[in-house]
Every structure is written in structure tokens, then in C-alpha cells.
Design a protein around this motif. Structure first.
Motif, PDB file in Angstrom:
ATOM      1  N   UNK B  22     -17.288   4.002   6.740  1.00 35.03           N
ATOM      2  CA  UNK B  22     -16.969   5.135   5.892  1.00 35.03           C
ATOM      3  C   UNK B  22     -17.604   4.946   4.535  1.00 35.03           C
ATOM      4  N   UNK B  24     -15.972   5.005   1.742  1.00 34.35           N
ATOM      5  CA  UNK B  24     -15.059   4.141   0.999  1.00 34.35           C
ATOM      6  C   UNK B  24     -14.118   3.496   2.001  1.00 34.35           C
ATOM      7  N   UNK B  25     -13.983   2.202   1.929  1.00 36.76           N
ATOM      8  CA  UNK B  25     -13.080   1.557   2.887  1.00 36.76           C
ATOM      9  C   UNK B  25     -12.672   0.191   2.381  1.00 36.76           C
ATOM     10  N   UNK B  26     -11.369  -0.029   2.253  1.00 35.44           N
ATOM     11  CA  UNK B  26     -10.937  -1.392   1.954  1.00 35.44           C
ATOM     12  C   UNK B  26      -9.829  -1.805   2.919  1.00 35.44           C
ATOM     13  N   UNK B  27      -9.863  -3.073   3.237  1.00 35.74           N
ATOM     14  CA  UNK B  27      -8.854  -3.681   4.103  1.00 35.74           C
ATOM     15  C   UNK B  27      -8.095  -4.718   3.275  1.00 35.74           C
ATOM     16  N   UNK B  28      -6.777  -4.653   3.345  1.00 34.27           N
ATOM     17  CA  UNK B  28      -5.940  -5.571   2.563  1.00 34.27           C
ATOM     18  C   UNK B  28      -4.996  -6.286   3.530  1.00 34.27           C
ATOM     19  N   UNK B  29      -4.864  -7.578   3.332  1.00 31.90           N
ATOM     20  CA  UNK B  29      -3.948  -8.316   4.208  1.00 31.90           C
ATOM     21  C   UNK B  29      -3.232  -9.406   3.431  1.00 31.90           C
ATOM     22  N   UNK B 128      -7.056  -0.990  -5.962  1.00 31.56           N
ATOM     23  CA  UNK B 128      -7.475   0.385  -6.230  1.00 31.56           C
ATOM     24  C   UNK B 128      -8.975   0.386  -6.505  1.00 31.56           C
ATOM     25  N   UNK B 144      -9.698   5.040  -3.246  1.00 32.08           N
ATOM     26  CA  UNK B 144      -8.631   4.643  -2.323  1.00 32.08           C
ATOM     27  C   UNK B 144      -7.820   3.516  -2.945  1.00 32.08           C
ATOM     28  N   UNK B 145      -6.577   3.453  -2.504  1.00 37.41           N
ATOM     29  CA  UNK B 145      -5.650   2.466  -3.036  1.00 37.41           C
ATOM     30  C   UNK B 145      -4.814   1.962  -1.871  1.00 37.41           C
ATOM     31  N   UNK B 146      -4.740   0.673  -1.719  1.00 36.18           N
ATOM     32  CA  UNK B 146      -3.942   0.098  -0.629  1.00 36.18           C
ATOM     33  C   UNK B 146      -2.959  -0.895  -1.242  1.00 36.18           C
TER      34      UNK B 146
END
Lengths: 169, 357
Positions: B22, B24-29, B128, B144-146
Motif C-alpha cells: 500500500x 502507507x502501511x505500518x505494522x506494530x507489535x 503515527x 495512519x496511526x496504530x
């Protein structure tokens, strides 16, 4: 010659020993794999450009697809907010909030709440219990609808929309 | 020939890789951290953030409180605003970083629990992305914000206490889609997940339906109230007795009952007769809340009030905004968006009052 015979005997003995190993001898191989945690949001576009419009025009709706992935079984929601109204920084005019709205859609079984963008993040989509884990990704389509007010001044109107992915307690 | 084939293959692979990403794309873990601690204890941990988008991005990391309005809408006010805040317990590093495409950043957090902490505390660490600086187009730039949600329980200090705060009918579109509203007040200092039923009984005691409360196990935050709404399906207009039984995991089962009148009408929203409790709500021996009379306003007047309240909110005049929301809701009690906004305005006002001392 004796040495050669002796050496041959040793070789034959070792070979015999090796062949005499039991046929069902097994060896274990440990296999392991680490699966990464997935908790992500992906937008298919980085900006929405409505192009050039006349005062009073209704813009062609713009779609933004937010794909949510999670491989942990938790309830989650998607929130939307704006940093300000769509604003013309030169004319110091803004488009009223009611003229810029969103509607949600897509394959999700959760609950959409459509409406205006607010400054404070507001839940647009609340996942259903069957979507607590969406490892393959759930594509949530938000359609942005804009109507230019008739008295809007000429110029460029901009703002920032934030898509927030959050777990619920 | 082999070289050309290899180059074509690499190009095709790169294109297909890019198409699969995409903008914009972030993965948070991890997505959620549940911690049980004792007062005075310290903990450390790591959160991993990946940029899976197409472009290099700047990521801001910050901590907020976690709250909930009366209908369960999640709120993330500034740290230190709410009673369940633990924002000041955290140190995170780094708070601002750049992530190239396909790269990862580890964020270390340290949590120090004060000696006087008790009960459950909530926080969210957000990541963010800064909107990309692109061509000056008309419209919206996106970010995006996760969040990683922290639920921190201080071991041995929690107590559960709850009560039913309301039980009523709420009309939505028409009487046949009215909803039962059940309010639960969490008076304790830990999360509760109340579950139970509301029976709809006729005057002669027949049960016509049994509604399940909070089937999906949602939480009521400490020292706060939450209203659960359950739609009524295929219930004929008439007088009914609502009988609620709720288990919140405390010492007692909560119970309450009230008489309601379900009205069949499809008139426009601003003219709806609001079903009112006929008698006092009998909830754990407590008196019923009085129901205010409905003020009639035209849809234009309601729209105008809505616009005014929003402007007042945006201008930071929260007190005036709150009054306008209240005025609007007297005329249009079913306006859920206005109700949510009013709750937000209240939260803002409370926060300001706390800051001013």
C-alpha cells in the motif's frame, strides 16, 4: 603381506560392524519456525485529490481502502479524524465539516458509523467478533464525499485525515 | 539471452512486489500488553514497528490515556487527563524516527509503577506516520496511526463494585427497531465485563423476549458508566415490564426492572414521542432518574444547533458547546452523534478543569 592382511581384516570388521547396525535406528531433527506478530493498517493511497472544481460542485467520491491485519485475537476498531477543516490558507476560508463526509463499506461484518470527520478520532468501523483475528487482511473501503459550498473562495483547500487502528480494552 | 531473461524476471518480481504494497502501511507489535505489577515495580519491554509501505516515512511515538464515552466509543485524550492515566509512568525511546521502506525500528519502553498505585490503569502508545509532503493538491493528505494498548493491573489492589444505573427504551428509526438501553456503573477500580439478560414481560407476566447483554464481552472502565444497547426485534407496541439481571463478576448479581411503553410510530425523528418509564425504575432499591420533557425543534433548527456546537467546540469554547449539545439533545434525544460529541466536550472540559486545578 601380513600387514596388508591385518589392515584388510580391520576394514572388513568395521564394515561388518557398520552393516550390523539395527535397521530401525532413528535420529530426531528439531524443526521450528517463528511467526511474526501482525497488527497493521495499510492505505492504498497517501492522499486524496479531488481535482479542480467549481463553487457548488459535488466532487466525484474518492475511495480510500484501509486494509487491517491482525493475527492476535483481539477486538479492534478503526477511527478517523481530521487535523482541521479543508482550509484555504491564502483566503483563510474553510469548507464546513458537513460538506466533507465519509461512508464505509466492504466485506466486513462489523459496524460502520458514517458521518463527518471530527477533530477527535471517532470510530468509523468496529469489528465483529468473527473479525477479532483477520490475518489475511480485511479491506475496509471509506468513500470520501465533498461538496464545495457555493460561496467558497478560489484556491487550494487542504487538510490531513488520520486512520487509527486500535485495540479495545 | 540468460542475462536478459534474468533482468526481465527481476523487473517483473519488483513490479509485483510494489503492486502488493500500500501507499502507507505500518505494522506494530504487540497490539496489546496486559501486565500485572506490584506497586513500586519496574518493567521494560520492546515494541516493534515496521514500515511496509512504498515510501520512507517519519513516525512519531507518543502515549495517550484511554477512556470511553457512555456508549463505548474509545477516547484517547492527552496523557494525564483521566483517573486511570499511567502516562507518566512510561519512558519510551526513540519518540521520533524515520523508517525506510521495509525496515524496522525497536522501541524500548520502561514502566515504573508508583508506590501508591491501585487497580487498573490504561494507556496507548501510538505510532503515527507523518503525512507525505507531496504536490500541493486540493484535498486531504493521509496518515495512519496504530496503537499498542496497555492494560496494567496493580496486583492485590483491585476491587469490583458495580450497579445498574439505568434501564429504558430508546427509539431509533421507528418503534419496531427500538432498543433497550441498560446502564452499568463501574464503581470499582478494575475493568468489569458485565453480562446478563433483559427479559421483556407483558403485564400479566409472560416473557415475550429475552435479550442478551454484552454478548461480546466488552469492558466498562473503572469509575465510569457505560450504556449497552440491544435492539428489539418483532416486539409489538404496548406496555411491557423490562427485567434485567447482570453479573459483573462482583459479589452480587445486579437486578432491576421498569415499565415501558413501546409506541408504534414512523413520524420524523424530531417529532417522535419518546417512550417513558411509567413508574420509577426499581434498581437495587435506588430511585429512578427523572426524564426531562421533549423540546420540539424543526430539523433546520437542530442542524443549526449542531453546527453551532461544532463551531464552539472547534473554537475551544467547550462550556458553550456543551450547553448547545444539551439543548440539541433535549429536542433530539436519539441523535447519537450529538451525544458522542457532547461526551467528548465534557471530557475536554473536565481535562481543562483539572489542568486549571
Amino acid at each position: 603381506m601380513k600387514k596388508l592382511l591385518l589392515a584388510s581384516l580391520v576394514v572388513v570388521l568395521f564394515a561388518g560392524m557398520a552393516m550390523a547396525q539395527p535397521a530401525d535406528l532413528t535420529a530426531d531433527v528439531n524443526v521450528q519456525v517463528t511467526v511474526n506478530g501482525v497488527w497493521s493498517i495499510t492505505l492504498d493511497v497517501a492522499a486524496v485529490d479531488f481535482g479542480t472544481l467549481e463553487p457548488g460542485d459535488i466532487a466525484t467520491p474518492a475511495n480510500v481502502v484501509a486494509t487491517v491485519r491482525s493475527n492476535q485475537k483481539i477486538p479492534w476498531g478503526l477511527q478517523l479524524n481530521k487535523d482541521r477543516d479543508l482550509t484555504n490558507d491564502v483566503a483563510l476560508e474553510s469548507i464546513p465539516s458537513a460538506n466533507f463526509t465519509y461512508t464505509g463499506g466492504g466485506p466486513g461484518a462489523g459496524l460502520w458509523t458514517n458521518g463527518e470527520f471530527f477533530l477527535a478520532p471517532t470510530t468509523a468501523y468496529l469489528c465483529a467478533a468473527t473479525e477479532y483475528k483477520v490475518a489475511a487482511g480485511l479491506a475496509l473501503t471509506t468513500t470520501l464525499n465533498l461538496t464545495i459550498p457555493a460561496p467558497a473562495a478560489a484556491g487550494l483547500y487542504t487538510n490531513v485525515i488520520t486512520y487509527t487502528l486500535t485495540a479495545t480494552p | 539471452m540468460k542475462n536478459i531473461t534474468a533482468i526481465i524476471l527481476i523487473i517483473l518480481l519488483s513490479v509485483s512486489f510494489a503492486l502488493g504494497q500500500g501507499a502507507l502501511s505500518i505494522n506494530v507489535w504487540p497490539s496489546r500488553v496486559d501486565i500485572s505489577v506490584v506497586p513500586g515495580e519496574s518493567r521494560t519491554g520492546v515494541i516493534s514497528v515496521d514500515n511496509k509501505g512504498k515510501e520512507k516515512t517519519q513516525v512519531l511515538c507518543y502515549i495517550t490515556d484511554v477512556g470511553m464515552d457512555i456508549y463505548g466509543e474509545l477516547l484517547f485524550p492527552e496523557g494525564g487527563t483521566l483517573a486511570t492515566s499511567c502516562e507518566s509512568w512510561f519512558l519510551v525511546n526513540p519518540e521520533n524516527f524515520f523508517l525506510s521502506q521495509g525496515t524496522n525500528q525497536k522501541i524500548r519502553y520502561t514502566l515504573k509503577v508508583p508506590d501508591n498505585a491501585s487497580g487498573t490503569y490504561l494507556a496507548s502508545i501510538f505510532f503515527h506516520t507523518k503525512p507525505q509532503e507531496g504536490a500541493k493538491n486540493s484535498g486531504s493528505r493521509l496518515s495512519v496511526r496504530v496503537g499498542t494498548l496497555f492494560v496494567i493491573n496493580v496486583a492485590g489492589t483491585g476491587h469490583k463494585d458495580g450497579e445498574l444505573s439505568s434501564l429504558s427504551l430508546h427509539n431509533t428509526v421507528k418503534a419496531t427497531t427500538a432498543q433497550v438501553e441498560l446502564g452499568v456503573l463501574n464503581k470499582g477500580n478494575v475493568l468489569i465485563r458485565p453480562k446478563g439478560t433483559v427479559e421483556i414481560k407483558t403485564n400479566d407476566g409472560w416473557t415475550v423476549d429475552k435479550l442478551i447483554i454484552n454478548d461480546d464481552n466488552q469492558a466498562v472502565l473503572p469509575n465510569s458508566e457505560r450504556i449497552f444497547r440491544i435492539p428489539l426485534v418483532n416486539i409489538k407496541p404496548g406496555n411491557y415490564n423490562l427485567v434485567a439481571m447482570v453479573d459483573y463478576g462482583g459479589a452480587e448479581i445486579l437486578s432491576g426492572e421498569t415499565m415501558v411503553n413501546l409506541v408504534a410510530t414512523e413520524v420524523p425523528r424530531h417529532d417522535w414521542p419518546i417512550p417513558q418509564s411509567k413508574g420509577p425504575i426499581k434498581i437495587s432499591g435506588k430511585a429512578a432518574k427523572p426524564i426531562e420533557p421533549v423540546v420540539k425543534l424543526s430539523p433546520e433548527e437542530i442542524k443549526s444547533l449542531y453546527s453551532l456546537a461544532t463551531k464552539q467546540y472547534t473554537a475551544g469554547d467547550y462550556q458553550s458547546s456543551l450547553s448547545t449539545w444539551q439543548k440539541l439533545l433535549k429536542a433530539d434525544p436519539g441523535n447519537t452523534t450529538a451525544r458522542k460529541n457532547m461526551e467528548r466536550t465534557k471530557t475536554k472540559l473536565d481535562a481543562l478543569k483539572k489542568i486549571k486545578g
